[in-house]
Design a protein around this motif. Sequence first.
Motif, PDB file in Angstrom:
ATOM      1  N   VAL A  13       8.088 -31.669  33.122  1.00 25.90           N
ATOM      2  CA  VAL A  13       7.873 -31.682  34.091  1.00 25.90           C
ATOM      3  C   VAL A  13       8.668 -31.690  35.716  1.00 25.90           C
ATOM      4  O   VAL A  13       8.488 -30.153  36.812  1.00 25.90           O
ATOM      5  CB  VAL A  13       7.260 -33.570  34.876  1.00 25.90           C
ATOM      6  CG1 VAL A  13       7.066 -32.982  36.761  1.00 25.90           C
ATOM      7  CG2 VAL A  13       5.747 -33.189  34.111  1.00 25.90           C
ATOM      8  N   ALA A  14       9.832 -31.920  36.031  1.00 28.00           N
ATOM      9  CA  ALA A  14      11.060 -30.699  36.768  1.00 28.00           C
ATOM     10  C   ALA A  14      11.440 -29.646  35.939  1.00 28.00           C
ATOM     11  O   ALA A  14      11.918 -29.165  36.828  1.00 28.00           O
ATOM     12  CB  ALA A  14      12.652 -31.550  35.960  1.00 28.00           C
ATOM     13  N   ALA A  15      11.057 -29.108  35.053  1.00 21.51           N
ATOM     14  CA  ALA A  15      11.791 -27.674  35.160  1.00 21.51           C
ATOM     15  C   ALA A  15      10.338 -26.747  35.586  1.00 21.51           C
ATOM     16  O   ALA A  15      10.578 -25.522  36.421  1.00 21.51           O
ATOM     17  CB  ALA A  15      11.208 -27.311  32.941  1.00 21.51           C
ATOM     18  N   PHE A  16       9.304 -26.920  35.583  1.00 23.19           N
ATOM     19  CA  PHE A  16       8.322 -26.736  35.882  1.00 23.19           C
ATOM     20  C   PHE A  16       8.600 -26.717  37.661  1.00 23.19           C
ATOM     21  O   PHE A  16       8.986 -25.172  38.672  1.00 23.19           O
ATOM     22  CB  PHE A  16       7.157 -27.462  35.983  1.00 23.19           C
ATOM     23  CG  PHE A  16       5.787 -26.736  36.851  1.00 23.19           C
ATOM     24  CD1 PHE A  16       5.423 -25.409  36.568  1.00 23.19           C
ATOM     25  CD2 PHE A  16       5.339 -26.886  37.917  1.00 23.19           C
ATOM     26  CE1 PHE A  16       3.953 -24.570  36.956  1.00 23.19           C
ATOM     27  CE2 PHE A  16       4.528 -26.889  37.962  1.00 23.19           C
ATOM     28  CZ  PHE A  16       3.378 -25.506  38.477  1.00 23.19           C
ATOM     29  N   PHE A  17       9.300 -27.018  38.574  1.00 27.62           N
ATOM     30  CA  PHE A  17       9.396 -27.156  39.937  1.00 27.62           C
ATOM     31  C   PHE A  17      10.135 -26.688  40.260  1.00 27.62           C
ATOM     32  O   PHE A  17      11.070 -26.748  41.877  1.00 27.62           O
ATOM     33  CB  PHE A  17       9.052 -28.579  39.990  1.00 27.62           C
ATOM     34  CG  PHE A  17       7.726 -29.139  40.222  1.00 27.62           C
ATOM     35  CD1 PHE A  17       6.848 -29.171  41.449  1.00 27.62           C
ATOM     36  CD2 PHE A  17       7.234 -30.069  39.203  1.00 27.62           C
ATOM     37  CE1 PHE A  17       5.701 -29.217  42.057  1.00 27.62           C
ATOM     38  CE2 PHE A  17       5.882 -30.501  39.724  1.00 27.62           C
ATOM     39  CZ  PHE A  17       4.514 -30.052  41.006  1.00 27.62           C
ATOM     40  N   PHE A  18      11.739 -27.016  39.397  1.00 24.17           N
ATOM     41  CA  PHE A  18      12.595 -26.565  39.464  1.00 24.17           C
ATOM     42  C   PHE A  18      12.062 -24.741  39.608  1.00 24.17           C
ATOM     43  O   PHE A  18      12.976 -24.142  40.146  1.00 24.17           O
ATOM     44  CB  PHE A  18      13.384 -26.686  38.836  1.00 24.17           C
ATOM     45  CG  PHE A  18      14.288 -27.652  39.853  1.00 24.17           C
ATOM     46  CD1 PHE A  18      15.986 -27.464  40.400  1.00 24.17           C
ATOM     47  CD2 PHE A  18      14.262 -29.114  39.351  1.00 24.17           C
ATOM     48  CE1 PHE A  18      15.571 -28.423  40.869  1.00 24.17           C
ATOM     49  CE2 PHE A  18      14.773 -30.285  39.937  1.00 24.17           C
ATOM     50  CZ  PHE A  18      15.744 -29.822  41.059  1.00 24.17           C
ATOM     51  N   ALA A  19      11.648 -24.581  39.014  1.00 22.37           N
ATOM     52  CA  ALA A  19      11.154 -22.701  38.327  1.00 22.37           C
ATOM     53  C   ALA A  19      10.802 -22.035  39.276  1.00 22.37           C
ATOM     54  O   ALA A  19      10.946 -21.078  40.029  1.00 22.37           O
ATOM     55  CB  ALA A  19      10.649 -22.809  36.762  1.00 22.37           C
ATOM     56  N   LEU A  20       9.699 -23.444  40.124  1.00 32.52           N
ATOM     57  CA  LEU A  20       8.958 -22.117  41.264  1.00 32.52           C
ATOM     58  C   LEU A  20       9.717 -22.285  42.651  1.00 32.52           C
ATOM     59  O   LEU A  20       9.223 -21.746  43.184  1.00 32.52           O
ATOM     60  CB  LEU A  20       7.410 -23.581  41.970  1.00 32.52           C
ATOM     61  CG  LEU A  20       6.771 -24.298  41.241  1.00 32.52           C
ATOM     62  CD1 LEU A  20       5.948 -25.157  41.796  1.00 32.52           C
ATOM     63  CD2 LEU A  20       6.232 -23.077  40.789  1.00 32.52           C
ATOM     64  N   MET A  21      10.828 -22.631  42.231  1.00 29.98           N
ATOM     65  CA  MET A  21      12.116 -22.691  43.369  1.00 29.98           C
ATOM     66  C   MET A  21      13.007 -22.024  43.385  1.00 29.98           C
ATOM     67  O   MET A  21      13.317 -21.002  44.249  1.00 29.98           O
ATOM     68  CB  MET A  21      12.945 -24.162  43.869  1.00 29.98           C
ATOM     69  CG  MET A  21      12.453 -25.576  44.724  1.00 29.98           C
ATOM     70  SD  MET A  21      13.185 -26.715  45.012  1.00 29.98           S
ATOM     71  CE  MET A  21      13.593 -27.667  43.031  1.00 29.98           C
ATOM     72  N   LEU A  22      13.224 -21.054  41.902  1.00 30.51           N
ATOM     73  CA  LEU A  22      13.899 -20.134  41.833  1.00 30.51           C
ATOM     74  C   LEU A  22      12.948 -18.355  41.580  1.00 30.51           C
ATOM     75  O   LEU A  22      13.792 -17.800  41.749  1.00 30.51           O
ATOM     76  CB  LEU A  22      14.100 -19.885  40.032  1.00 30.51           C
ATOM     77  CG  LEU A  22      15.295 -21.066  39.696  1.00 30.51           C
ATOM     78  CD1 LEU A  22      15.378 -20.866  38.410  1.00 30.51           C
ATOM     79  CD2 LEU A  22      16.404 -20.525  40.152  1.00 30.51           C
ATOM     80  N   GLY A  23      11.224 -18.852  42.198  1.00 33.26           N
ATOM     81  CA  GLY A  23      10.169 -17.941  41.656  1.00 33.26           C
ATOM     82  C   GLY A  23       9.532 -17.970  43.198  1.00 33.26           C
ATOM     83  O   GLY A  23      10.333 -17.611  44.450  1.00 33.26           O
TER      84      GLY A  23
END
Length: 733
Positions: free
Chosen positions: A133-143
């Motif tokens: 879940v953390a990977a998904f939300f941090f990925a949003l912040m990278l994109g």
Amino acid sequence: MNGTLGHTGVLLGFAAAVVGIVVLAVGLARGRSQSLRGGRIYAPLILLGGVVAVVAMQRALVTHDFSLTYVADNNSRSTPLIYSITGMWSALAGSILLWGVILGGYATAMVWRFRSRADDQLVAWATLVMYAVAAFFFALMLGPADPFTHVTGAVPLDGLGPNVLLQDNPLVLFHPPMLYLGLVGFTLPYSFAVASLVTGRVDEDWQGETRRWTLFAWTFLTVGIVLGAWWSYQVLGWGGFWAWDPVENASLLPWLVGTAYLHSVMVQQRRGLLRVWNLSLVIATFSLTILGTFLTRSGVIQSVHSFSTSAIGPLLLGFFGLVLAVGVGLIAWRGDRLRSPGGIDSPVSREGAFLANNLLFVLFTFVVLLGTVFPLLYEALNSGSQVSVGAPYFNRLVIPLGLGLLFLMAVAPALPWRKSSAEVMRHRLAVPAVLGVLVVVACVLGGITGIEPLLAFGLGAFAAASAGRALVLSVRAAWRTATAAGQPPGRAALAGWRGLVGRANGGMIVHIGVVVIAVGLAGATAFGHRGTVVLVQGRTGSFAGHTVEFVGTRTVRTPSHVSKQALLRVDGGALFTPAISRFGTGGQAVGTPSVDSSLTADVYLTINSIPDKGGPWTFGVVVQPLVMWLWVGGGLVVVGSVLSAIPGRRRRPTDPVSAPVAGTAPAVDPTVDGDGDGAAVAGVPAGGAVVGGAGREGAASGGATADGAGEDRPDAEERPPAEREPVGAGDTP
């Protein structure tokens, strides 16, 4: 510098989450305990990445670094410090950053709490889900939700500033973070639910391990919702506190399902029932938090509370579908292991009441969800044609459900486990029922009409008296236990506080808080008055039994806005200052109400129009009874939630079957205490230790225990002596 530091933090959080997933996955696949234990370190790294990014964003906002697009769009040089700080969650990218850092905090707390079981596959799988879940939300912040993008071209000398509604009340400092602490907190029980299904260890009491985490998340969400209602009441100038707005509903949906879960999980822990149901509720709660994020941050809905639009809608919707599919698929896969060993013996029992409670909560959730998403579905299926669902739909369907929940709140605390009898129910509910009837009679004699408010007041009194009865029994039992142990009278009296802690007793305080909120809602919505008064300076008008004197005007200037205030005196008392304020260089105006609050009613004042020189002013006046009790009730709910989290006595083991367990303890003879209620003589377990001193009623209802904590006490006195369970077995304080 701020952008570079922020991107570094986001990248660190994302990399830590991904590497943590890989390490744990390898450890689980190959049975490497060392890898499972090593997987713990990545949670603090996720948190560190989030904290670094937050520090960078706050530094950019406070120093007005307009080289960042987010700061230029949501900050200005005239923005006060407090609203510069809150600017981080005033729009999409910053709110995703808030989600990420809070999730990192929960993940770190989880691995610390279960550090001694880091090589346990159940804990490892739960940690892996948290990392995913953390990977998904941090990925949003990278994109698509990058909060640290730089402006193109020349750096502006000043920014646009926050939305005017987000810089007009300090509650913006507390309301969104509390909501996020609640919504994000439901990730942890979801992670353990998935872990239990993946490992097949569905019989373990993982709900007991995560109960307080769920309770904390629920409490934060409750505080966030109450503060949001208060904020709406104080800022928007419409005199209301809940409008069934889609953004409001987005936070209410997981709260409803989470509340159902907190009730039904007790049935599984106590009786081993409702396993599939509880797993479904946990999965639904977390899924609804993702759906709510989609509704509020994708731009697909129009709402006065929605302050951003973006292109991340499809990603959030896809993640919602993935979360739901994983949960439902795992339940279907493990269906053979989730069969309960027994069933509900009688609908007139504690577990029967909890099931009815859950059905009402789920129906409540469905009604709110349908009303929220129906306009979107209609628009999608009808080539862009739009339709709205307003408050009449929600009120018509929700009010009966709320009244039904009030009734169950009154009855459930008096019900024993397994089954009850008419005599027992009559004995326990007679006084609360009479009080409820007397309240209705008093309301009718006082001139109150309308079936819905009368039912709300009567059932509210019924439920509050039932909860109060359970608390009195529990406090009395704690005092008696302390007295029997030889404690001095003063210390014995202080020991009575033990009767207010634990899941059952804290829950009763929560019930009283909910009753207070229900009564406040009934009074404010059923008996409110709305209108206008037109006054020139120095004149007095009247409305709904109140006098309003227009004393004068004044202009207040601050670096961020200019306010035109009217000075109004209500009923000859203090001055109140409704205003119209203009923020920023663009001259955008927003009305600010002023409220004369009391325990009985609020007089809510707004400026509807400002005339030319010498002309009359038009003021909006809303008179609403009992509004203050909404906030009092919210406070009681929070207090009860905190008391629920304080450990009470140890629960006895979950019954593996539905049938009563044959007793092995000596027979328990009833005695009579000073007020005529039966008091159970101490049961003597096999080891010979004496456990007892609790009053008969309290022990049966779950309100009186050996230490006054009031957890799920066996209902020994409700069955024949041959079927009674040993009071001491498994009930060690």
